[in-house]
Design a protein around this motif. Structure first.
Motif, PDB file in Angstrom:
ATOM      1  N   TYR A 388       0.828  -1.209   0.000  1.00  0.00           N
ATOM      2  CA  TYR A 388       0.000   0.000   0.000  1.00  0.00           C
ATOM      3  C   TYR A 388       0.869   1.268   0.000  1.00  0.00           C
ATOM      4  CZ  TYR A 388      -4.562  -2.178   0.854  1.00  0.00           C
ATOM      5  OH  TYR A 388      -5.726  -2.877   0.722  1.00  0.00           O
ATOM      6  N   ALA A 389       2.136   1.130   0.385  1.00  0.00           N
ATOM      7  CA  ALA A 389       2.966   2.327   0.616  1.00  0.00           C
ATOM      8  C   ALA A 389       3.105   3.181  -0.638  1.00  0.00           C
ATOM      9  CB  ALA A 389       4.338   1.916   1.143  1.00  0.00           C
ATOM     10  N   GLU A 390       3.451   2.527  -1.749  1.00  0.00           N
ATOM     11  CA  GLU A 390       3.752   3.309  -2.957  1.00  0.00           C
ATOM     12  C   GLU A 390       2.522   4.021  -3.524  1.00  0.00           C
ATOM     13  OE1 GLU A 390       5.261   3.441  -7.346  1.00  0.00           O
ATOM     14  OE2 GLU A 390       3.336   2.972  -6.503  1.00  0.00           O
ATOM     15  N   PRO A 391       1.394   3.313  -3.733  1.00  0.00           N
ATOM     16  CA  PRO A 391       0.223   4.028  -4.268  1.00  0.00           C
ATOM     17  C   PRO A 391      -0.276   5.131  -3.330  1.00  0.00           C
ATOM     18  CG  PRO A 391      -0.309   1.718  -3.763  1.00  0.00           C
ATOM     19  CD  PRO A 391       1.169   1.857  -3.651  1.00  0.00           C
ATOM     20  N   LEU A 392      -0.161   4.943  -2.028  1.00  0.00           N
ATOM     21  CA  LEU A 392      -0.602   6.004  -1.111  1.00  0.00           C
ATOM     22  C   LEU A 392       0.320   7.219  -1.222  1.00  0.00           C
ATOM     23  CD1 LEU A 392      -1.667   4.075   2.128  1.00  0.00           C
ATOM     24  CD2 LEU A 392      -3.114   5.449   0.621  1.00  0.00           C
ATOM     25  N   ARG A 393       1.613   6.941  -1.353  1.00  0.00           N
ATOM     26  CA  ARG A 393       2.600   8.029  -1.430  1.00  0.00           C
ATOM     27  C   ARG A 393       2.414   8.858  -2.705  1.00  0.00           C
ATOM     28  NH1 ARG A 393       6.956   4.784  -1.342  1.00  0.00           N
ATOM     29  NH2 ARG A 393       7.441   5.276  -3.500  1.00  0.00           N
ATOM     30  N   THR A 394       2.034   8.201  -3.781  1.00  0.00           N
ATOM     31  CA  THR A 394       1.961   8.901  -5.062  1.00  0.00           C
ATOM     32  C   THR A 394       0.531   9.324  -5.401  1.00  0.00           C
ATOM     33  OG1 THR A 394       1.796   6.760  -6.156  1.00  0.00           O
ATOM     34  CG2 THR A 394       3.979   7.737  -6.025  1.00  0.00           C
ATOM     35  N   GLY A 395      -0.418   9.045  -4.498  1.00  0.00           N
ATOM     36  CA  GLY A 395      -1.811   9.383  -4.763  1.00  0.00           C
ATOM     37  C   GLY A 395      -2.131  10.836  -4.443  1.00  0.00           C
ATOM     38  N   ALA A 396      -3.430  11.162  -4.517  1.00  0.00           N
ATOM     39  CA  ALA A 396      -3.889  12.498  -4.162  1.00  0.00           C
ATOM     40  C   ALA A 396      -5.044  12.347  -3.178  1.00  0.00           C
ATOM     41  CB  ALA A 396      -4.331  13.259  -5.401  1.00  0.00           C
ATOM     42  N   PRO A 397      -4.913  12.754  -1.914  1.00  0.00           N
ATOM     43  CA  PRO A 397      -3.716  13.376  -1.367  1.00  0.00           C
ATOM     44  C   PRO A 397      -2.584  12.362  -1.213  1.00  0.00           C
ATOM     45  CG  PRO A 397      -5.254  12.854   0.405  1.00  0.00           C
ATOM     46  CD  PRO A 397      -5.945  12.506  -0.875  1.00  0.00           C
ATOM     47  N   ALA A 398      -1.350  12.853  -1.271  1.00  0.00           N
ATOM     48  CA  ALA A 398      -0.209  11.983  -0.995  1.00  0.00           C
ATOM     49  C   ALA A 398      -0.212  11.646   0.499  1.00  0.00           C
ATOM     50  CB  ALA A 398       1.082  12.691  -1.374  1.00  0.00           C
ATOM     51  N   ASP A 421     -11.284  11.716   6.621  1.00  0.00           N
ATOM     52  CA  ASP A 421     -12.122  11.167   5.548  1.00  0.00           C
ATOM     53  C   ASP A 421     -11.310  11.012   4.255  1.00  0.00           C
ATOM     54  OD1 ASP A 421     -14.245  10.990   7.209  1.00  0.00           O
ATOM     55  OD2 ASP A 421     -15.271  12.787   6.470  1.00  0.00           O
ATOM     56  N   ASP A 422     -10.470  12.022   3.961  1.00  0.00           N
ATOM     57  CA  ASP A 422      -9.628  11.942   2.757  1.00  0.00           C
ATOM     58  C   ASP A 422      -8.657  10.768   2.856  1.00  0.00           C
ATOM     59  OD1 ASP A 422     -10.850  14.144   1.764  1.00  0.00           O
ATOM     60  OD2 ASP A 422      -9.221  15.542   2.227  1.00  0.00           O
ATOM     61  N   LEU A 423      -8.098  10.591   4.050  1.00  0.00           N
ATOM     62  CA  LEU A 423      -7.137   9.509   4.250  1.00  0.00           C
ATOM     63  C   LEU A 423      -7.812   8.154   4.044  1.00  0.00           C
ATOM     64  CD1 LEU A 423      -4.253   8.666   5.288  1.00  0.00           C
ATOM     65  CD2 LEU A 423      -5.298   8.472   7.537  1.00  0.00           C
ATOM     66  N   ILE A 424      -8.997   8.011   4.635  1.00  0.00           N
ATOM     67  CA  ILE A 424      -9.723   6.747   4.509  1.00  0.00           C
ATOM     68  C   ILE A 424     -10.086   6.489   3.044  1.00  0.00           C
ATOM     69  CG2 ILE A 424     -11.946   5.640   5.070  1.00  0.00           C
ATOM     70  CD1 ILE A 424     -11.582   6.921   7.895  1.00  0.00           C
ATOM     71  N   ALA A 425     -10.517   7.539   2.355  1.00  0.00           N
ATOM     72  CA  ALA A 425     -10.861   7.386   0.939  1.00  0.00           C
ATOM     73  C   ALA A 425      -9.623   6.967   0.138  1.00  0.00           C
ATOM     74  CB  ALA A 425     -11.441   8.694   0.396  1.00  0.00           C
TER      75      ALA A 425
END
Ligand SMILES: *Cc1c(COP(=O)(O)O)cnc(C)c1O
Length: 432
Positions: A388-398, A421-425
């Protein structure tokens, strides 16, 4: 290329740019930013990763929130002052102050008299109110700049007497001894790595002495057979004592009893105290100098001061940090682990319900920013599979977490609760 090849159906740039959402964004962010998003979406369509009809939608989705280039990151590392994330997060009060100062301001003008006035005088006054032990205050670009200014103005061509136990590397290869010598001052090392006595300093003093320097070893500890001469004793030797306390605590705080603070250090007899603005003070990057009025006047008058002076945005953020409500840094440091546990458990439950393979685990947070290396803050984290680390790091929000023994830990301590809420999404989007 076959006529039905989707690559032939990729819309032309000017057609995409005519989309009202993108035209509007060009007014807000600048045409180059929008064009780059369109070009990237077209490239994805040509590569077959995107339906040609969705190019405009994809470009809109990829637009940055601002034209500033720096992407906001949710700091779920459990490191309160993360150097790579810009150390302290500014308070809302400081953000508002920065926005208000961004236009034309009275930074160097007295609106009552219409005359020129001392630059940043209200921010300096706020710092002095917070540390009345200081005869005067000066602000430069960062802690390193403050050291350079002090060394240049107070020990140019002379010696700085410093203990061998305090020859510190700050991080990323920057070493205080190199920084100080780059000014033309000479270092006079005294004592040993673990023990330095008052007599060691005494023997080194003479007509070549510029000042005695005490450096707080902020990012390491030496334990065992150790001793150091306290500032109270150094102050009796008849030469200026400059103390680099690193962290930027203005007054003592019971949460971090081993961190030095500006007020106590001045009371102990230091003539000049140097600290950073974006460590434990929780403000913008800045170098703070508290000291006797005559030393501060010498620093302020030195030609180098002009090269190290801070921007109006920094002055505004600094003042709002000093006079404003509790900063995000201290909210994170003081957060009750029971409150954090409840919040993290709530997030965990929502994620489990959504089918995400997550658990709630105990963890430890740290102060970071090269400060309080021995302090461990009991904390709680979401534990996710490492991929999960890489997609979360490069997502929006990072979202930046910490990988520990094959798991990705997300510590919500430094994540604003309003961003939950943004983090959970973001986590759910990775799981999907
Ligand atoms: C962090 C630190 C510095 C450097 O300060 P910057 O604001 O990063 O330039 C210097 N000395 C000590 C003891 C520090 O902890």
């Amino acid at each position: 290329m076959a006529t039905d090849d989707p690559r032939r159906r990729v819309p032309r740039t000017d057609a995409v740019l005519a989309d009202p959402r993108l035209a509007d964004a060009a007014g807000r962010l600048g045409p180059a930013v929008v064009k780059a998003a369109v070009t990237a979406a077209q490239a994805r369509a040509r590569a077959g990763e995107l339906e040609p009809a969705r190019v405009a939608d994809a470009a809109v989705a990829a637009l940055p929130e601002t034209a500033g280039g720096l992407r906001p990151v949710l700091n779920a590392t459990g490191v309160v002052l993360h150097t790579n994330l810009g150390r302290a997060a500014l308070s809302d009060a400081a953000r508002l102050a920065v926005a208000a100062a961004a236009g034309h301001t009275d930074v160097e003008l007295d609106l009552h008299t219409g005359r020129r006035a001392r630059r940043g005088r209200t921010a300096l006054a706020a710092l002095q109110d917070a540390v009345p032990e200081a005869g005067d205050v000066h602000v430069v670009n960062n802690g390193a700049a403050a050291l350079v200014l002090a060394a240049t103005a107070l020990a140019g061509g002379q010696e700085i007497v410093v203990s061998r136990g305090e020859m510190v590397e700050i991080g990323d290869g920057f070493r205080l001894p190199d920084l100080l010598e780059s000014t033309g001052a000479r270092l006079r090392e005294v004592g040993t790595t673990n023990r330095t006595a008052l007599a060691d300093y005494q023997r080194a003093l003479g007509p070549e002495t510029g000042f005695l320097l005490k450096v707080h070893p902020s990012n390491f500890v030496i334990t065992g057979f150790t001793s150091a001469a306290p500032i109270e004793e150094l102050a009796t030797l008849g030469h200026p004592v400059v103390a680099d306390i690193g962290s930027g605590l203005l007054r003592p705080d019971p949460l971090l009893p081993d961190e030095p603070d500006a007020a106590s250090t001045l009371r102990a007899g230091a003539d000049l105290v140097i600290a950073s603005g974006d460590k434990l003070l929780g403000g913008p990057q800045a170098g703070l100098l508290f000291g006797s009025a005559d030393l501060i006047a010498r620093l302020r008058r030195h030609p180098l001061a002009r090269a190290l002076r801070v921007d109006k945005l920094t002055l505004a953020a600094l003042q709002a940090t000093v006079t404003g409500p509790e900063t995000p840094t201290w909210q994170a440091l003081r957060l009750d682990p029971a409150v954090l546990r409840e919040r993290t458990a709530g997030a965990c439950e929502r994620l489990v319900t959504a089918g995400v393979p997550v658990t709630l685990v105990e963890s430890e947070a740290v102060v970071g920013g090269g400060g309080a290396p021995e302090v461990r803050l009991p904390s709680w984290s979401l534990s996710l599979p490492e991929p999960y680390a890489e997609p979360l790091r490069t997502g929006a929000p990072a979202v930046l977490g910490r990988v520990d023994r094959g798991r990705l830990l997300l510590d919500l301590r430094c994540v604003p609760p309003a961003a939950d809420d943004d983090l959970i999404a973001a986590i759910r989007a990775v799981a999907a």
